[in-house]
Motif scaffolding. Structure first.
Motif, PDB file in Angstrom:
ATOM      1  N   CYS A   1       0.827  -1.208   0.000  1.00 37.19           N
ATOM      2  CA  CYS A   1       0.000   0.000   0.000  1.00 37.19           C
ATOM      3  C   CYS A   1       0.863   1.261   0.000  1.00 37.19           C
ATOM      4  O   CYS A   1       0.549   2.245  -0.681  1.00 37.19           O
ATOM      5  CB  CYS A   1      -0.936   0.006   1.203  1.00 37.19           C
ATOM      6  N   CYS A   2       1.965   1.231   0.763  1.00 43.39           N
ATOM      7  CA  CYS A   2       2.863   2.385   0.814  1.00 43.39           C
ATOM      8  C   CYS A   2       3.550   2.615  -0.534  1.00 43.39           C
ATOM      9  O   CYS A   2       3.726   3.761  -0.972  1.00 43.39           O
ATOM     10  CB  CYS A   2       3.906   2.187   1.906  1.00 43.39           C
ATOM     11  N   ILE A   3       3.921   1.538  -1.193  1.00 47.60           N
ATOM     12  CA  ILE A   3       4.549   1.654  -2.515  1.00 47.60           C
ATOM     13  C   ILE A   3       3.565   2.244  -3.520  1.00 47.60           C
ATOM     14  O   ILE A   3       3.905   3.153  -4.299  1.00 47.60           O
ATOM     15  CB  ILE A   3       5.050   0.285  -2.994  1.00 47.60           C
ATOM     16  N   LEU A   4       2.326   1.750  -3.491  1.00 49.26           N
ATOM     17  CA  LEU A   4       1.296   2.268  -4.394  1.00 49.26           C
ATOM     18  C   LEU A   4       1.006   3.737  -4.109  1.00 49.26           C
ATOM     19  O   LEU A   4       0.825   4.542  -5.033  1.00 49.26           O
ATOM     20  CB  LEU A   4       0.019   1.440  -4.265  1.00 49.26           C
ATOM     21  N   LEU A   5       0.967   4.106  -2.830  1.00 46.17           N
ATOM     22  CA  LEU A   5       0.718   5.499  -2.461  1.00 46.17           C
ATOM     23  C   LEU A   5       1.834   6.393  -2.972  1.00 46.17           C
ATOM     24  O   LEU A   5       1.577   7.483  -3.517  1.00 46.17           O
ATOM     25  CB  LEU A   5       0.594   5.622  -0.945  1.00 46.17           C
ATOM     26  N   PHE A   6       3.060   5.958  -2.811  1.00 46.97           N
ATOM     27  CA  PHE A   6       4.214   6.729  -3.277  1.00 46.97           C
ATOM     28  C   PHE A   6       4.118   6.972  -4.788  1.00 46.97           C
ATOM     29  O   PHE A   6       4.330   8.099  -5.257  1.00 46.97           O
ATOM     30  CB  PHE A   6       5.501   5.982  -2.926  1.00 46.97           C
ATOM     31  N   CYS A   7       3.798   5.934  -5.538  1.00 48.37           N
ATOM     32  CA  CYS A   7       3.684   6.063  -7.000  1.00 48.37           C
ATOM     33  C   CYS A   7       2.471   6.904  -7.392  1.00 48.37           C
ATOM     34  O   CYS A   7       2.545   7.733  -8.312  1.00 48.37           O
ATOM     35  CB  CYS A   7       3.601   4.679  -7.640  1.00 48.37           C
TER      36      CYS A   7
ATOM     37  N   LEU B   1      13.611  -9.020   7.130  1.00 48.91           N
ATOM     38  CA  LEU B   1      14.129  -9.121   5.770  1.00 48.91           C
ATOM     39  C   LEU B   1      14.448  -7.743   5.194  1.00 48.91           C
ATOM     40  O   LEU B   1      13.617  -6.828   5.267  1.00 48.91           O
ATOM     41  CB  LEU B   1      13.118  -9.825   4.860  1.00 48.91           C
ATOM     42  N   PRO B   2      15.649  -7.541   4.632  1.00 43.43           N
ATOM     43  CA  PRO B   2      16.025  -6.238   4.069  1.00 43.43           C
ATOM     44  C   PRO B   2      15.045  -5.725   3.022  1.00 43.43           C
ATOM     45  O   PRO B   2      14.923  -4.511   2.814  1.00 43.43           O
ATOM     46  CB  PRO B   2      17.403  -6.517   3.450  1.00 43.43           C
ATOM     47  N   LEU B   3      14.335  -6.655   2.371  1.00 49.77           N
ATOM     48  CA  LEU B   3      13.371  -6.279   1.335  1.00 49.77           C
ATOM     49  C   LEU B   3      12.389  -5.224   1.826  1.00 49.77           C
ATOM     50  O   LEU B   3      12.053  -4.269   1.107  1.00 49.77           O
ATOM     51  CB  LEU B   3      12.612  -7.531   0.883  1.00 49.77           C
ATOM     52  N   TRP B   4      11.919  -5.356   3.072  1.00 51.66           N
ATOM     53  CA  TRP B   4      10.888  -4.457   3.589  1.00 51.66           C
ATOM     54  C   TRP B   4      11.419  -3.052   3.839  1.00 51.66           C
ATOM     55  O   TRP B   4      10.635  -2.099   3.927  1.00 51.66           O
ATOM     56  CB  TRP B   4      10.299  -5.025   4.872  1.00 51.66           C
ATOM     57  N   PHE B   5      12.726  -2.895   3.916  1.00 48.44           N
ATOM     58  CA  PHE B   5      13.302  -1.563   4.118  1.00 48.44           C
ATOM     59  C   PHE B   5      13.500  -0.830   2.804  1.00 48.44           C
ATOM     60  O   PHE B   5      14.066   0.259   2.776  1.00 48.44           O
ATOM     61  CB  PHE B   5      14.625  -1.679   4.881  1.00 48.44           C
ATOM     62  N   ARG B   6      13.024  -1.433   1.723  1.00 48.34           N
ATOM     63  CA  ARG B   6      13.042  -0.784   0.417  1.00 48.34           C
ATOM     64  C   ARG B   6      11.671  -0.212   0.069  1.00 48.34           C
ATOM     65  O   ARG B   6      11.481   0.321  -1.021  1.00 48.34           O
ATOM     66  CB  ARG B   6      13.483  -1.783  -0.659  1.00 48.34           C
ATOM     67  N   ALA B   7      10.717  -0.330   0.963  1.00 47.99           N
ATOM     68  CA  ALA B   7       9.365   0.188   0.724  1.00 47.99           C
ATOM     69  C   ALA B   7       9.253   1.589   1.310  1.00 47.99           C
ATOM     70  O   ALA B   7       9.463   1.776   2.511  1.00 47.99           O
ATOM     71  CB  ALA B   7       8.315  -0.734   1.348  1.00 47.99           C
TER      72      ALA B   7
END
Length: 335
Positions: free
Chosen positions: A34-40, A143-149
């Motif tokens: 949701c945060c990624i979609l909001l950013f875009c 997981l480091p992946l989540w710190f890329r959101a």
């Protein structure tokens, strides 16, 4: 299928507990996308400057997650976490003192589906970690992946979460003066695929990275077992060798996150849904294992300490299992 609805006259306290768990499950499963979609989305609206300014901040702040994060004590003490704790309920049990002048690596077992006990006990302050272990600060690795959101990275850092890579853990463990407790769900996302009620499967037999980390920094190892962690969700049967497990294992190797097909109850009914069951979770922190610092430990050194850790974890499990509803003939299974 007959649906078992919740009664209308549920006390307000229990409704608030359910609401707290609902937001936590949503945060765990859907907040990052949701945060990624909001950013875009904001980039294509009149609020585009918000995303642009955040992108600049993100670039400047890129290394913060791997340098201890940005814990906000106020966020860790919000009343919402008390309701989350009481929903199950969740309890933290101490078996030995931990010297705040030392640094520690806490091995958390089992992972469970959503690492419920680890988050509540080590990312919030509602189960008494500060009182049980004064002078220690706990950091849960994720997981480091989540710190890329975008946005989401800041939210999880507020609770003391840091990336689960060697750089992040080493930054905390090399700090002089001690007082840092790095919490590692050793089995990782792959262990979540074995999180079935009544099972006590620990993915540990070939996990030695955390052992090497502790030895390189001279940080004491502390086994932690969370009784009830596997009981709060049901999961579709996926024994090794089945087509479902084959797909799950391959997706995990590609994406780094596992996809257990779990289910439990709903918000207004008890028959199906993604809300966890109200079953107690008791996280028991074992006694520390003193580790001699060796910057370049040999294979024999690692094997010996790994074997000792497995013995201490087994002893912790055997000593406490009877108190928390585990049958006497049930033992840990290392894979």
């Amino acid at each position: 299928m007959k649906v078992n609805f919740a009664p209308v006259n549920v006390p307000m306290r229990r409704r608030l507990e359910t609401a707290a768990v609902l937001q936590w499950v949503f945060s765990f499963l859907a907040l990052a996308p949701c945060c990624i979609l909001l950013f875009c989305y904001l980039l294509f609206t009149r609020f585009w400057l918000v995303s642009v300014l955040y992108a600049i901040w993100w670039f400047v702040d890129w290394d913060t997650p791997s340098q201890g994060g940005r814990r906000v004590p106020f966020m860790c003490r919000l009343s919402v976490w008390s309701y989350l704790r009481d929903y199950f309920p969740i309890q933290l049990v101490k078996t030995a003192d931990l010297d705040p002048r030392q640094n520690y690596v806490l091995g958390f077992h089992p992972h469970g589906v959503l690492v419920t006990g680890a988050f509540t006990n080590f990312c919030t302050q509602v189960t008494g970690f500060e009182q049980l272990f004064p002078g220690l600060r706990s950091y849960l690795l994720m997981l480091p992946l989540w710190f890329r959101a975008p946005f989401f990275r800041d939210y999880i850092m507020f609770a003391g979460l840091v990336p689960s890579d060697k750089e992040s853990a080493s930054y905390l463990l090399r700090k002089k003066g001690g007082g840092n407790a790095v919490v590692i769900a050793v089995g990782g996302a792959l262990e979540a695929l074995d999180a079935h009620p009544g099972t006590h499967i620990v993915l540990l037999a070939n996990k030695k990275g955390f052992i090497k980390l502790a030895m390189e920094h001279g940080a004491s190892l502390v086994p932690v077992y969370s009784f009830g962690e596997n009981e709060v969700f049901d999961q579709v049967a996926n024994p090794p060798g089945t087509w479902l497990r084959w797909i799950q294992d391959h997706l995990q190797s590609i994406m780094g996150v596992s996809l257990p097909l779990f289910h439990a109850r709903g918000i207004f009914q008890y028959s199906f849904g993604l809300m966890p069951y109200r079953k107690p979770i008791t996280t028991v922190v074992g006694k520390p294992i003193k580790v001699q610092k060796k910057e370049k430990p040999s294979v024999e050194d690692l094997d010996a300490l790994h074997e000792l850790y497995m013995e201490e974890l087994t002893q912790l499990f055997e000593e406490h299992k009877g108190k928390y509803g585990v049958p006497e003939d049930t033992h840990l299974v290392f894979v």
